[in-house]
Write a protein that holds these residues in place. Structure first.
Motif, PDB file in Angstrom:
ATOM      1  N   ARG A  18       0.821  -1.214   0.000  1.00  0.00           N
ATOM      2  CA  ARG A  18       0.000   0.000   0.000  1.00  0.00           C
ATOM      3  C   ARG A  18       0.858   1.268   0.000  1.00  0.00           C
ATOM      4  N   THR A  19       2.174   1.111  -0.068  1.00  0.00           N
ATOM      5  CA  THR A  19       3.106   2.233   0.041  1.00  0.00           C
ATOM      6  C   THR A  19       2.729   3.449  -0.799  1.00  0.00           C
ATOM      7  N   PRO A  20       2.493   3.326  -2.103  1.00  0.00           N
ATOM      8  CA  PRO A  20       2.218   4.534  -2.890  1.00  0.00           C
ATOM      9  C   PRO A  20       1.008   5.324  -2.376  1.00  0.00           C
ATOM     10  N   VAL A  23       1.937   6.915   1.218  1.00  0.00           N
ATOM     11  CA  VAL A  23       2.899   8.015   1.088  1.00  0.00           C
ATOM     12  C   VAL A  23       2.207   9.250   0.523  1.00  0.00           C
ATOM     13  N   ASP A  24       1.312   9.074  -0.442  1.00  0.00           N
ATOM     14  CA  ASP A  24       0.548  10.224  -0.958  1.00  0.00           C
ATOM     15  C   ASP A  24      -0.287  10.868   0.150  1.00  0.00           C
ATOM     16  N   THR A  45       9.539   9.972   1.408  1.00  0.00           N
ATOM     17  CA  THR A  45       9.695   9.153   0.209  1.00  0.00           C
ATOM     18  C   THR A  45       9.154   7.749   0.483  1.00  0.00           C
ATOM     19  N   GLU A  46       8.943   7.017  -0.571  1.00  0.00           N
ATOM     20  CA  GLU A  46       8.516   5.625  -0.423  1.00  0.00           C
ATOM     21  C   GLU A  46       9.589   4.810   0.299  1.00  0.00           C
ATOM     22  N   ARG A  50       8.910   2.632   3.670  1.00  0.00           N
ATOM     23  CA  ARG A  50       9.184   1.188   3.718  1.00  0.00           C
ATOM     24  C   ARG A  50      10.166   0.849   4.846  1.00  0.00           C
TER      25      ARG A  50
END
Length: 178
Positions: A18-20, A23-24, A45-46, A50
């Motif tokens: 689900r990172t993107p 992060v948004d 940042t991603e 992470r």
């Protein structure tokens, strides 16, 4: 719900996948809060996200609780959504606090959860708790991660020779920012 080490590993992977999205939400929330408080807040940042997910899940006592909250929110759906408003808010707030760490960051993450939550909306085909999950992950991780000037350097209230905020956030040890 039964939580095992395999469950924890699976929920960790779901969060990483689900990172993107998260992060948004973190960066949108930080930009919004920066405007409100008339300050600049660094975006994340991603890679930072992470890395911090790995730190959170490396602490087994925290990881099992985070995994439980994530699993519940991923599956939580209530007919017509509104009757479930309280339970998804409670779970989201507690997830954000658990990720952030001890006080005072836990309370800050809970407050930030509500800011992120009103600005986060899931897809129609997702369970109602997923947008609360995204907001909770964003609130908890944005609170842990550096980027706020007030967290950099030594607090004016520090007495003695303890660690500074910047030495606690240098990435050298799990459990930083507590």
């Amino acid at each position: 719900m039964k939580v095992t080490p395999d469950t924890v590993a699976a929920e960790r992977q779901w969060v990483l996948d689900r990172t993107p999205v998260v992060v948004d939400v973190v960066n949108e929330t930080r930009a919004h809060l920066g405007e409100l408080f008339e300050t600049e807040v660094d975006a994340i940042t991603e890679t930072q996200f992470r890395r911090e997910v790995d730190v959170v899940f490396a602490d087994g006592d925290v990881a099992v609780n985070v995994a439980g909250y994530v699993g519940l929110l991923r599956e939580l759906d209530v007919a017509r959504d509104y009757p479930g408003f309280v339970v998804d808010e409670v779970l989201g707030r507690e997830l954000a606090a658990t990720i952030a760490g001890g006080q005072p960051l836990a309370l800050l993450a809970q407050a930030t959860f509500h800011v992120a939550d009103v600005r986060t909306h899931g897809d129609d085909d997702e369970a109602a708790g997923v947008d609360d999950l995204d907001a909770a992950l964003a609130a908890g991780f944005q609170t842990r991660l550096p980027g706020w000037s007030w967290k950099e350097g030594r607090s004016p209230f520090s007495v003695g020779d303890g660690p500074t905020a910047s030495s606690e956030t240098d990435g050298s040890a799990p459990g930083r920012n507590r």
